[in-house]
Design a protein around this motif. Structure first.
Motif, PDB file in Angstrom:
ATOM      1  N   GLY A  36      85.876 106.987  82.411  1.00 50.74           N
ATOM      2  CA  GLY A  36      84.980 106.347  83.375  1.00 50.74           C
ATOM      3  C   GLY A  36      83.536 106.771  83.259  1.00 50.74           C
ATOM      4  N   ASP A  37      83.279 107.838  82.512  1.00 49.37           N
ATOM      5  CA  ASP A  37      81.918 108.320  82.278  1.00 49.37           C
ATOM      6  C   ASP A  37      81.327 107.538  81.104  1.00 49.37           C
ATOM      7  OD1 ASP A  37      79.624 109.757  81.478  1.00 49.37           O
ATOM      8  OD2 ASP A  37      80.482 111.662  82.135  1.00 49.37           O
ATOM      9  N   PRO A  38      80.143 106.962  81.259  1.00 48.02           N
ATOM     10  CA  PRO A  38      79.541 106.228  80.135  1.00 48.02           C
ATOM     11  C   PRO A  38      79.454 107.046  78.857  1.00 48.02           C
ATOM     12  CG  PRO A  38      78.313 105.803  82.140  1.00 48.02           C
ATOM     13  CD  PRO A  38      79.314 106.887  82.480  1.00 48.02           C
ATOM     14  N   GLU A  39      79.398 108.381  78.985  1.00 40.66           N
ATOM     15  CA  GLU A  39      79.333 109.219  77.795  1.00 40.66           C
ATOM     16  C   GLU A  39      80.623 109.134  76.975  1.00 40.66           C
ATOM     17  OE1 GLU A  39      78.398 113.866  76.543  1.00 40.66           O
ATOM     18  OE2 GLU A  39      77.953 113.164  78.581  1.00 40.66           O
ATOM     19  N   SER A  40      81.749 108.934  77.675  1.00 42.57           N
ATOM     20  CA  SER A  40      83.017 108.768  76.959  1.00 42.57           C
ATOM     21  C   SER A  40      83.181 107.329  76.486  1.00 42.57           C
ATOM     22  CB  SER A  40      84.200 109.138  77.860  1.00 42.57           C
ATOM     23  OG  SER A  40      84.444 108.129  78.832  1.00 42.57           O
ATOM     24  N   GLY A  41      82.572 106.387  77.219  1.00 39.93           N
ATOM     25  CA  GLY A  41      82.639 104.976  76.859  1.00 39.93           C
ATOM     26  C   GLY A  41      83.999 104.349  77.060  1.00 39.93           C
ATOM     27  N   LEU A  42      84.867 105.013  77.834  1.00 42.16           N
ATOM     28  CA  LEU A  42      86.239 104.536  77.972  1.00 42.16           C
ATOM     29  C   LEU A  42      86.694 104.628  79.429  1.00 42.16           C
ATOM     30  CD1 LEU A  42      88.810 103.587  76.449  1.00 42.16           C
ATOM     31  CD2 LEU A  42      89.436 106.010  76.238  1.00 42.16           C
ATOM     32  N   ARG A  43      87.154 103.507  79.955  1.00 38.03           N
ATOM     33  CA  ARG A  43      87.704 103.488  81.312  1.00 38.03           C
ATOM     34  C   ARG A  43      89.160 103.936  81.306  1.00 38.03           C
ATOM     35  NH1 ARG A  43      87.131  97.777  83.737  1.00 38.03           N
ATOM     36  NH2 ARG A  43      87.711  98.888  85.645  1.00 38.03           N
ATOM     37  N   GLY A  44      89.885 103.572  80.271  1.00 45.23           N
ATOM     38  CA  GLY A  44      91.285 103.949  80.163  1.00 45.23           C
ATOM     39  C   GLY A  44      92.090 103.497  81.369  1.00 45.23           C
ATOM     40  N   TYR A  45      93.046 104.327  81.763  1.00 38.89           N
ATOM     41  CA  TYR A  45      93.957 103.949  82.848  1.00 38.89           C
ATOM     42  C   TYR A  45      93.298 104.024  84.223  1.00 38.89           C
ATOM     43  CZ  TYR A  45      98.540 102.962  84.799  1.00 38.89           C
ATOM     44  OH  TYR A  45      99.592 102.354  85.436  1.00 38.89           O
ATOM     45  N   LEU A  46      92.067 104.566  84.309  1.00 36.33           N
ATOM     46  CA  LEU A  46      91.339 104.524  85.584  1.00 36.33           C
ATOM     47  C   LEU A  46      91.176 103.093  86.063  1.00 36.33           C
ATOM     48  CD1 LEU A  46      88.387 107.102  85.530  1.00 36.33           C
ATOM     49  CD2 LEU A  46      90.507 107.199  86.851  1.00 36.33           C
ATOM     50  N   GLU A  47      91.151 102.163  85.122  1.00 34.66           N
ATOM     51  CA  GLU A  47      91.025 100.748  85.470  1.00 34.66           C
ATOM     52  C   GLU A  47      92.119 100.315  86.440  1.00 34.66           C
ATOM     53  OE1 GLU A  47      91.085  96.399  83.165  1.00 34.66           O
ATOM     54  OE2 GLU A  47      91.092  98.287  82.042  1.00 34.66           O
ATOM     55  N   HIS A  48      93.301 100.919  86.295  1.00 37.44           N
ATOM     56  CA  HIS A  48      94.430 100.558  87.152  1.00 37.44           C
ATOM     57  C   HIS A  48      94.476 101.388  88.435  1.00 37.44           C
ATOM     58  CE1 HIS A  48      96.122  98.086  83.941  1.00 37.44           C
ATOM     59  NE2 HIS A  48      95.808  99.077  83.117  1.00 37.44           N
TER      60      HIS A  48
ATOM     61  N   LYS B 183      98.070 108.475  80.772  1.00 36.83           N
ATOM     62  CA  LYS B 183      98.409 107.080  80.511  1.00 36.83           C
ATOM     63  C   LYS B 183      97.344 106.354  79.687  1.00 36.83           C
ATOM     64  CE  LYS B 183     101.565 106.341  84.381  1.00 36.83           C
ATOM     65  NZ  LYS B 183     101.993 105.417  85.456  1.00 36.83           N
ATOM     66  N   THR B 184      96.452 107.131  79.062  1.00 32.80           N
ATOM     67  CA  THR B 184      95.447 106.565  78.175  1.00 32.80           C
ATOM     68  C   THR B 184      95.679 107.103  76.763  1.00 32.80           C
ATOM     69  OG1 THR B 184      93.826 106.468  79.988  1.00 32.80           O
ATOM     70  CG2 THR B 184      92.978 106.238  77.745  1.00 32.80           C
ATOM     71  N   PRO B 185      96.457 106.402  75.966  1.00 33.37           N
ATOM     72  CA  PRO B 185      96.790 106.895  74.620  1.00 33.37           C
ATOM     73  C   PRO B 185      95.543 107.151  73.777  1.00 33.37           C
ATOM     74  CG  PRO B 185      98.157 104.999  75.212  1.00 33.37           C
ATOM     75  CD  PRO B 185      97.090 105.101  76.258  1.00 33.37           C
ATOM     76  N   GLY B 186      95.541 108.295  73.108  1.00 37.53           N
ATOM     77  CA  GLY B 186      94.468 108.604  72.177  1.00 37.53           C
ATOM     78  C   GLY B 186      93.251 109.249  72.782  1.00 37.53           C
ATOM     79  N   PHE B 187      93.158 109.316  74.127  1.00 37.21           N
ATOM     80  CA  PHE B 187      91.974 109.925  74.740  1.00 37.21           C
ATOM     81  C   PHE B 187      92.108 111.433  74.733  1.00 37.21           C
ATOM     82  CE2 PHE B 187      89.735 111.613  78.528  1.00 37.21           C
ATOM     83  CZ  PHE B 187      88.432 111.262  78.162  1.00 37.21           C
ATOM     84  N   GLU B 188      91.111 112.107  74.211  1.00 36.75           N
ATOM     85  CA  GLU B 188      91.077 113.561  74.179  1.00 36.75           C
ATOM     86  C   GLU B 188      89.976 114.042  75.124  1.00 36.75           C
ATOM     87  OE1 GLU B 188      93.113 115.572  72.740  1.00 36.75           O
ATOM     88  OE2 GLU B 188      94.280 114.048  71.652  1.00 36.75           O
ATOM     89  N   PRO B 189      90.347 114.556  76.280  1.00 36.38           N
ATOM     90  CA  PRO B 189      89.313 114.987  77.237  1.00 36.38           C
ATOM     91  C   PRO B 189      88.462 116.121  76.686  1.00 36.38           C
ATOM     92  CG  PRO B 189      91.489 115.732  77.915  1.00 36.38           C
ATOM     93  CD  PRO B 189      91.703 114.798  76.771  1.00 36.38           C
ATOM     94  N   LYS B 190      87.174 116.062  76.997  1.00 44.26           N
ATOM     95  CA  LYS B 190      86.243 117.106  76.619  1.00 44.26           C
ATOM     96  C   LYS B 190      85.555 117.624  77.876  1.00 44.26           C
ATOM     97  CE  LYS B 190      85.210 114.904  72.151  1.00 44.26           C
ATOM     98  NZ  LYS B 190      84.148 114.309  71.300  1.00 44.26           N
ATOM     99  N   THR B 191      85.121 118.856  77.836  1.00 48.45           N
ATOM    100  CA  THR B 191      84.464 119.449  78.991  1.00 48.45           C
ATOM    101  C   THR B 191      83.259 118.618  79.421  1.00 48.45           C
ATOM    102  OG1 THR B 191      85.133 121.669  78.280  1.00 48.45           O
ATOM    103  CG2 THR B 191      83.363 121.519  79.912  1.00 48.45           C
ATOM    104  N   GLY B 192      83.263 118.188  80.689  1.00 44.99           N
ATOM    105  CA  GLY B 192      82.140 117.444  81.228  1.00 44.99           C
ATOM    106  C   GLY B 192      82.096 115.981  80.851  1.00 44.99           C
ATOM    107  N   VAL B 193      83.081 115.506  80.094  1.00 40.09           N
ATOM    108  CA  VAL B 193      83.109 114.088  79.708  1.00 40.09           C
ATOM    109  C   VAL B 193      84.479 113.526  80.078  1.00 40.09           C
ATOM    110  CG1 VAL B 193      82.846 112.416  77.862  1.00 40.09           C
ATOM    111  CG2 VAL B 193      81.530 114.542  77.799  1.00 40.09           C
ATOM    112  N   ALA B 194      84.505 112.659  81.078  1.00 40.27           N
ATOM    113  CA  ALA B 194      85.771 112.163  81.604  1.00 40.27           C
ATOM    114  C   ALA B 194      85.921 110.671  81.363  1.00 40.27           C
ATOM    115  CB  ALA B 194      85.850 112.454  83.101  1.00 40.27           C
TER     116      ALA B 194
END
Length: 259
Positions: free
Chosen positions: A199-211, A186-197
């Protein structure tokens, strides 16, 4: 003599304590109780703030040996680790080292007071965390840094998977993956990477975790629905019109009272 009503026990921290609440029109505990209504009692032993060491310390005040006419645990859910995974710091004393956490989990699911009931044990991974949001809240509350880190918390979820794999018959409920899968979908455009999720500051994106994790840790009603969907298939269920398995008979076949 009273009948030995079987139990479904929810043993854990605030994530189970809050399972009794109605959030966004949904209650995990009520949904589970509805599934087993008149067959089993759902018992909430969620203890906010507890880590596995505290849970072990008080286990003999929570569980008793099965007795004639007493309740017997049919299913036991164990959801602990969100507090164990806290960062060790002067302003937070909840941290339990990873190896000790695994040892504690093993002691809980193999404890004589529990195994005496021979329950089906469902071991639940702690959900993911939204470190980005938690950092903001923790700094406002006076901590020098976030009390929880996404990458550290992920290792505690993996520890639960490991413990479940080491104990045949234990059912793994991977709540961490279930929630993150929905968040990613439910987070358009987010491409998960190994070890970077998310909500992780390294990704810089909360996305749908906010909900799904409104305060970065505790679950929304939607997240509890995801949890329920993950567990309901592991608990007995009956057709809506079925009376099979009732602890007490249906009123139509119960002994009639004299007028």
């Amino acid at each position: 003599m009273a009948l030995p009503w079987p139990q479904v026990v929810l043993f854990g921290d605030s994530l189970f304590q809050q399972a009794a609440e109605v959030k966004d029109g949904f209650s995990f505990e009520a949904a589970l109780q509805q599934q087993v209504l008149r067959r089993y009692d759902v018992v909430n032993r969620g203890l906010s703030g507890y880590n596995t060491s505290q849970a072990l310390k008080h286990i003999d005040q929570i569980f008793t040996k099965p007795t004639e006419g007493g309740p017997k645990i049919k299913y036991l859910f164990v959801l602990l680790g969100a507090n164990d995974a806290c960062v060790k710091m002067p302003t937070n004393q909840q941290h339990i080292p990873l190896d000790k956490y695994k040892e504690n989990l093993t002691k809980i699911i193999t404890h004589p007071l529990i195994t005496a009931h021979n329950p089906k044990i469902l071991l639940v991974t702690p959900p993911p965390i939204d470190e980005i949001h938690i950092t903001k809240l923790d700094l406002a509350w006076g901590h020098q840094e976030a009390t929880r880190k996404a990458k550290i918390s992920a290792t505690y979820s993996q520890a639960v998977r490991d413990v479940a794999a080491e104990h045949p018959g234990t059912v793994l409920i991977d709540l961490c993956k279930a929630i993150m899968d929905v968040a990613i979908a439910k987070t358009p455009g987010f491409e998960p990477k190994t070890g970077v999720a998310l909500g992780d500051p390294e990704s810089g994106l909360r996305g749908y975790l906010e909900h799904l994790l409104p305060d970065g840790l505790h679950m929304s009603g939607e997240a509890y629905r995801i949890f329920f969907d993950a567990v309901k298939g592991h608990i007995e269920s009956w057709d809506e019109e079925s009376r099979e398995g009732y602890t007490l008979p249906d009123w139509q076949v119960a002994p009639k009272l004299e007028d």
